[in-house]
Write a protein that holds these residues in place. Structure first.
Motif, PDB file in Angstrom:
ATOM      1  N   TYR A   1      10.108  17.945  70.472  1.00 28.35           N
ATOM      2  CA  TYR A   1      10.238  19.398  70.592  1.00 28.35           C
ATOM      3  C   TYR A   1       9.809  19.783  71.999  1.00 28.35           C
ATOM      4  CZ  TYR A   1       9.689  24.356  69.657  1.00 28.35           C
ATOM      5  OH  TYR A   1       9.811  25.722  69.704  1.00 28.35           O
ATOM      6  N   PRO A   2      10.623  20.553  72.742  1.00 32.75           N
ATOM      7  CA  PRO A   2      10.354  20.791  74.169  1.00 32.75           C
ATOM      8  C   PRO A   2       9.053  21.510  74.481  1.00 32.75           C
ATOM      9  CG  PRO A   2      12.648  21.305  73.641  1.00 32.75           C
ATOM     10  CD  PRO A   2      11.945  21.071  72.333  1.00 32.75           C
ATOM     11  N   LEU A   3       8.377  22.047  73.462  1.00 31.47           N
ATOM     12  CA  LEU A   3       7.047  22.614  73.693  1.00 31.47           C
ATOM     13  C   LEU A   3       6.155  21.601  74.398  1.00 31.47           C
ATOM     14  CD1 LEU A   3       4.553  24.493  73.113  1.00 31.47           C
ATOM     15  CD2 LEU A   3       4.379  23.310  70.905  1.00 31.47           C
ATOM     16  N   TYR A   4       6.247  20.350  73.997  1.00 32.40           N
ATOM     17  CA  TYR A   4       5.347  19.332  74.532  1.00 32.40           C
ATOM     18  C   TYR A   4       5.689  18.995  75.982  1.00 32.40           C
ATOM     19  CZ  TYR A   4       3.859  19.027  69.737  1.00 32.40           C
ATOM     20  OH  TYR A   4       3.371  19.359  68.498  1.00 32.40           O
ATOM     21  N   SER A   5       6.955  18.751  76.261  1.00 32.33           N
ATOM     22  CA  SER A   5       7.323  18.404  77.642  1.00 32.33           C
ATOM     23  C   SER A   5       7.042  19.566  78.583  1.00 32.33           C
ATOM     24  CB  SER A   5       8.798  17.998  77.711  1.00 32.33           C
ATOM     25  OG  SER A   5       9.635  18.995  77.166  1.00 32.33           O
ATOM     26  N   ALA A   6       7.310  20.798  78.147  1.00 28.20           N
ATOM     27  CA  ALA A   6       7.069  21.958  79.007  1.00 28.20           C
ATOM     28  C   ALA A   6       5.579  22.143  79.279  1.00 28.20           C
ATOM     29  CB  ALA A   6       7.653  23.216  78.366  1.00 28.20           C
TER      30      ALA A   6
ATOM     31  N   GLY B   1      17.917  18.170  76.179  1.00 27.01           N
ATOM     32  CA  GLY B   1      16.746  19.045  76.223  1.00 27.01           C
ATOM     33  C   GLY B   1      15.576  18.531  75.416  1.00 27.01           C
ATOM     34  N   PHE B   2      15.839  17.548  74.548  1.00 21.79           N
ATOM     35  CA  PHE B   2      14.781  16.976  73.702  1.00 21.79           C
ATOM     36  C   PHE B   2      14.390  15.573  74.135  1.00 21.79           C
ATOM     37  CE2 PHE B   2      17.230  19.961  71.173  1.00 21.79           C
ATOM     38  CZ  PHE B   2      16.254  20.725  70.569  1.00 21.79           C
ATOM     39  N   GLY B   3      15.238  14.976  74.986  1.00 22.09           N
ATOM     40  CA  GLY B   3      15.070  13.570  75.317  1.00 22.09           C
ATOM     41  C   GLY B   3      15.868  12.727  74.348  1.00 22.09           C
ATOM     42  N   GLN B   4      16.479  11.666  74.852  1.00 26.94           N
ATOM     43  CA  GLN B   4      17.293  10.797  74.002  1.00 26.94           C
ATOM     44  C   GLN B   4      17.432   9.443  74.674  1.00 26.94           C
ATOM     45  OE1 GLN B   4      21.015  12.968  73.672  1.00 26.94           O
ATOM     46  NE2 GLN B   4      21.030  13.400  75.850  1.00 26.94           N
ATOM     47  N   LYS B   5      17.796   8.460  73.887  1.00 29.69           N
ATOM     48  CA  LYS B   5      17.971   7.115  74.424  1.00 29.69           C
ATOM     49  C   LYS B   5      19.039   7.133  75.508  1.00 29.69           C
ATOM     50  CE  LYS B   5      18.684   2.349  72.904  1.00 29.69           C
ATOM     51  NZ  LYS B   5      18.927   1.461  71.732  1.00 29.69           N
TER      52      LYS B   5
ATOM     53  N   GLN C   1      10.706  22.942  81.649  1.00 28.39           N
ATOM     54  CA  GLN C   1      11.970  23.295  81.013  1.00 28.39           C
ATOM     55  C   GLN C   1      11.733  23.470  79.515  1.00 28.39           C
ATOM     56  OE1 GLN C   1      14.837  23.793  82.753  1.00 28.39           O
ATOM     57  NE2 GLN C   1      13.732  23.317  84.652  1.00 28.39           N
ATOM     58  N   TYR C   2      12.446  24.467  78.936  1.00 27.04           N
ATOM     59  CA  TYR C   2      12.332  24.722  77.498  1.00 27.04           C
ATOM     60  C   TYR C   2      13.739  24.945  76.959  1.00 27.04           C
ATOM     61  CZ  TYR C   2      10.474  26.520  73.091  1.00 27.04           C
ATOM     62  OH  TYR C   2      10.169  26.701  71.769  1.00 27.04           O
ATOM     63  N   ALA C   3      14.365  23.844  76.547  1.00 25.25           N
ATOM     64  CA  ALA C   3      15.797  23.846  76.245  1.00 25.25           C
ATOM     65  C   ALA C   3      16.168  24.777  75.103  1.00 25.25           C
ATOM     66  CB  ALA C   3      16.246  22.428  75.914  1.00 25.25           C
ATOM     67  N   VAL C   4      15.268  24.989  74.153  1.00 25.45           N
ATOM     68  CA  VAL C   4      15.579  25.820  72.993  1.00 25.45           C
ATOM     69  C   VAL C   4      15.914  27.251  73.410  1.00 25.45           C
ATOM     70  CG1 VAL C   4      14.588  26.746  70.867  1.00 25.45           C
ATOM     71  CG2 VAL C   4      14.231  24.361  71.454  1.00 25.45           C
ATOM     72  N   ARG C   5      15.377  27.693  74.535  1.00 26.14           N
ATOM     73  CA  ARG C   5      15.679  29.025  75.062  1.00 26.14           C
ATOM     74  C   ARG C   5      16.292  28.906  76.463  1.00 26.14           C
ATOM     75  NH1 ARG C   5      12.726  33.376  72.594  1.00 26.14           N
ATOM     76  NH2 ARG C   5      12.869  33.006  70.362  1.00 26.14           N
ATOM     77  N   GLY C   6      17.116  27.877  76.668  1.00 27.07           N
ATOM     78  CA  GLY C   6      17.630  27.581  77.997  1.00 27.07           C
ATOM     79  C   GLY C   6      19.003  28.144  78.274  1.00 27.07           C
TER      80      GLY C   6
ATOM     81  N   THR D   1      23.100   7.770  75.439  1.00 29.26           N
ATOM     82  CA  THR D   1      23.530   8.457  74.223  1.00 29.26           C
ATOM     83  C   THR D   1      23.523   9.958  74.459  1.00 29.26           C
ATOM     84  OG1 THR D   1      21.297   8.686  73.270  1.00 29.26           O
ATOM     85  CG2 THR D   1      22.496   6.634  72.825  1.00 29.26           C
ATOM     86  N   TRP D   2      24.317  10.672  73.639  1.00 31.42           N
ATOM     87  CA  TRP D   2      24.416  12.126  73.742  1.00 31.42           C
ATOM     88  C   TRP D   2      24.304  12.730  72.350  1.00 31.42           C
ATOM     89  CZ3 TRP D   2      23.725  12.610  78.607  1.00 31.42           C
ATOM     90  CH2 TRP D   2      24.313  11.715  79.506  1.00 31.42           C
ATOM     91  N   HIS D   3      23.599  13.832  72.267  1.00 30.18           N
ATOM     92  CA  HIS D   3      23.362  14.491  70.986  1.00 30.18           C
ATOM     93  C   HIS D   3      23.404  16.006  71.172  1.00 30.18           C
ATOM     94  CE1 HIS D   3      21.326  10.564  70.642  1.00 30.18           C
ATOM     95  NE2 HIS D   3      21.471  10.655  69.329  1.00 30.18           N
ATOM     96  N   PHE D   4      23.321  16.715  70.065  1.00 27.19           N
ATOM     97  CA  PHE D   4      22.936  18.129  70.093  1.00 27.19           C
ATOM     98  C   PHE D   4      22.148  18.423  68.826  1.00 27.19           C
ATOM     99  CE2 PHE D   4      27.228  18.317  68.141  1.00 27.19           C
ATOM    100  CZ  PHE D   4      26.998  19.093  67.000  1.00 27.19           C
ATOM    101  N   ARG D   5      21.293  19.433  68.908  1.00 29.51           N
ATOM    102  CA  ARG D   5      20.548  19.866  67.726  1.00 29.51           C
ATOM    103  C   ARG D   5      21.150  21.160  67.216  1.00 29.51           C
ATOM    104  NH1 ARG D   5      14.526  22.470  67.273  1.00 29.51           N
ATOM    105  NH2 ARG D   5      15.776  24.288  67.830  1.00 29.51           N
TER     106      ARG D   5
END
Length: 494
Positions: free
Chosen positions: A188-193, A454-458, A32-37, A461-465
């Motif tokens: 950064y989702p590059l790593y998880s992908a 898309g980035f992972g979080q505790k 998964q690559y959330a930045v272009r999801g 919790t909920w976030h957005f970038r």
């Protein structure tokens, strides 16, 4: 055939067959690559509908705050760099009458310097490691920045930093599903992908949001111990500094701890330093991991890789795909295998290599273009800092939203406390709650952000970038749109 009535009859082709999802590499499906999801795909559909006149939306423009792509949202390229690139693409311009009136003299001189060192020009392959002249310029830049020697033999030019990360992970990770990589959460989702594609365990260590996204070494030790208990061989530590998506900038002492940790456990330290020009907190200046390592006494034995890119900073030359990495402490035989790996793709794109040279060796005081160049640079960075403050102040004024002031990079990563009814509605819609929020924000305002999931979080919790890259003239409108939407959203699900 002789005496026959036409060509011979061919046997019919077998029934046609196309690949199905069940037949492709399953690792591609899981990556998964959330930045272009999903958010970006929906934004693209809205833009197409708007262009066709069929969109029924309450806004006139889609604002893409999902990715660090400055020129896509209006930032102008640096003039000196584009002049040199133009002359490199079309060297015949140098022989045209009036060229001196169109191009600055130092831009002409730089293009001639490159062309003398690269007689075949930018249309031919370079060495796999990259143009020697550019690697020498990168080495000079590193030496000047850190006050320490650097060698062009340890520098590899790449298609942006992402490609370099991919090369190093292909070198370090051995396949088979038993290796692991320590990666920050959020990351950064590059790593998880990439790790999903390589069947490697992502060993996430959570940054401490309450402490300005600090990096607790105790968490690294705990994650490493847990991985060992599960039979996972940890191979490297990734540190993104300044942080993406968090915008944190590591203090010097914390960097020393990271180096000690990697040296103690024999891990490669992968330092993603692409935002080193984007520093907003004077109390947290950028220090390269190489500089910190070399200043330690006694100096630990460490394998270090540092990445940089033309895409960030104040250049924003994302599409040119320029970048480099430098290796420190690697065995010469391993370095030879790394070069072999890179040579499979022949070389990085040559215009990106030239863009990298221009990034690390800009006009200097006294050069014809220096005043214009420094004015463009300073204006972009000063505006980014003002936009960051404007956006984060606006976010912190929203109900249930908290956001650390970014110390570096080009993102804010606010935490949102969502009402239980909103979380329930997200579940009914089959969406993660922060994705549900971000989709609603897009449909109501045209603002594209990336859900924190898309980035992972505790957990819990909920976030957005969001970037703070839209033009400064539009930043007030961005904050106003977010404010109005958030109030409506919270009221709807109160």
């Amino acid at each position: 055939p002789p005496g026959g009535g036409g060509p011979p009859q061919k046997k019919p082709y077998p029934p046609s067959h196309v690949l199905t999802l069940g037949e492709i590499n399953p690792n591609v499906l899981s990556a998964q690559y959330a930045v272009r999801g999903e958010l970006v795909q929906r934004a693209a559909a809205i833009k197409e509908e708007m262009a066709a006149g069929s969109a029924n939306v309450p806004f006139k423009k889609v604002l893409e705050c999902n990715i660090g792509n400055p020129q896509a949202v209006g930032q102008s390229p640096i003039g000196f760099n584009r002049q040199v690139l133009s002359l490199m693409v079309c060297p015949a311009l140098l022989d045209q009458p009036g060229v001196d009136a169109l191009f600055a003299p130092d831009a002409i001189a730089r293009a001639k310097e490159y062309l003398a060192a690269i007689p075949s020009g930018v249309g031919a392959y370079s060495d796999s490691q990259g143009f020697r002249i550019v690697r020498e310029q990168v080495a000079d830049f590193i030496s000047s920045r850190d006050g320490l020697p650097a060698s062009p033999e340890d520098i590899f030019l790449t298609d942006g930093a992402s490609k370099g990360v991919g090369f190093l992970l292909s070198l370090i990770l051995r396949g088979g599903g038993s290796d692991g990589l320590l990666v920050p959460i959020p990351q950064y989702p590059l790593y998880s992908a990439t790790l999903a594609l390589q069947e490697t365990h992502m060993l996430g260590y959570e940054l401490d949001e309450a402490a300005g996204w600090s990096l607790p070494i105790s968490l690294l030790e705990a994650e490493l111990e847990d991985a060992q208990a599960k039979g996972v061989a940890t191979r490297a530590l990734v540190v993104i500094n300044p942080g993406n998506p968090t915008g944190n900038s590591l203090p010097y002492d914390n960097m020393v701890e990271c180096i000690d940790f990697c040296a103690k456990h024999g891990l490669v330290l992968m330092a993603d330093e692409v935002y080193q020009e984007n520093i907003w907190d004077g109390g947290r200046p950028f220090h390269s991991f190489k500089k910190v390592l070399m200043e330690m006494s006694p100096r630990p034995n460490l394998q270090l890789v540092s990445f940089h890119s033309t895409s960030k900073g104040f250049l924003g030359e994302c599409g040119l795909r320029g970048g480099y990495f430098e290796i420190v402490g690697f065995d010469p035989e391993v370095k030879a295998q790394l070069l072999k790996l890179i040579s499979i793709g022949l070389c990085s794109n040559t215009l990106g290599q030239i863009a990298t040279g221009l990034m690390v060796q800009p006009p200097r005081p006294g050069d014809a273009s220096y005043e214009i160049y420094s004015g463009e640079r300073d204006a972009i960075l000063a505006s980014m800092k003002r936009r960051a403050t404007m956006l984060v102040d606006g976010l912190n004024a929203l109900e249930g939203v908290t956001c650390n002031q970014p110390q570096g990079a080009m993102y804010a990563f606010p935490s949102i406390t969502l009402p239980p009814k909103a979380i329930a509605a997200a579940k009914d819609a089959g969406k993660v709650p922060d994705t549900f929020y971000a989709l609603a924000l897009l449909e109501a305002t045209g603002i594209v952000v990336v859900p924190g999931s898309g980035f992972g979080q505790k957990e819990g919790t909920w976030h957005f970038r969001t970037t703070f890259l839209p033009p400064e003239s539009e930043m007030t409108d961005v904050v106003d749109r977010m404010t109005a939407f958030h109030a409506d959203f919270m009221g709807k699900y109160a």
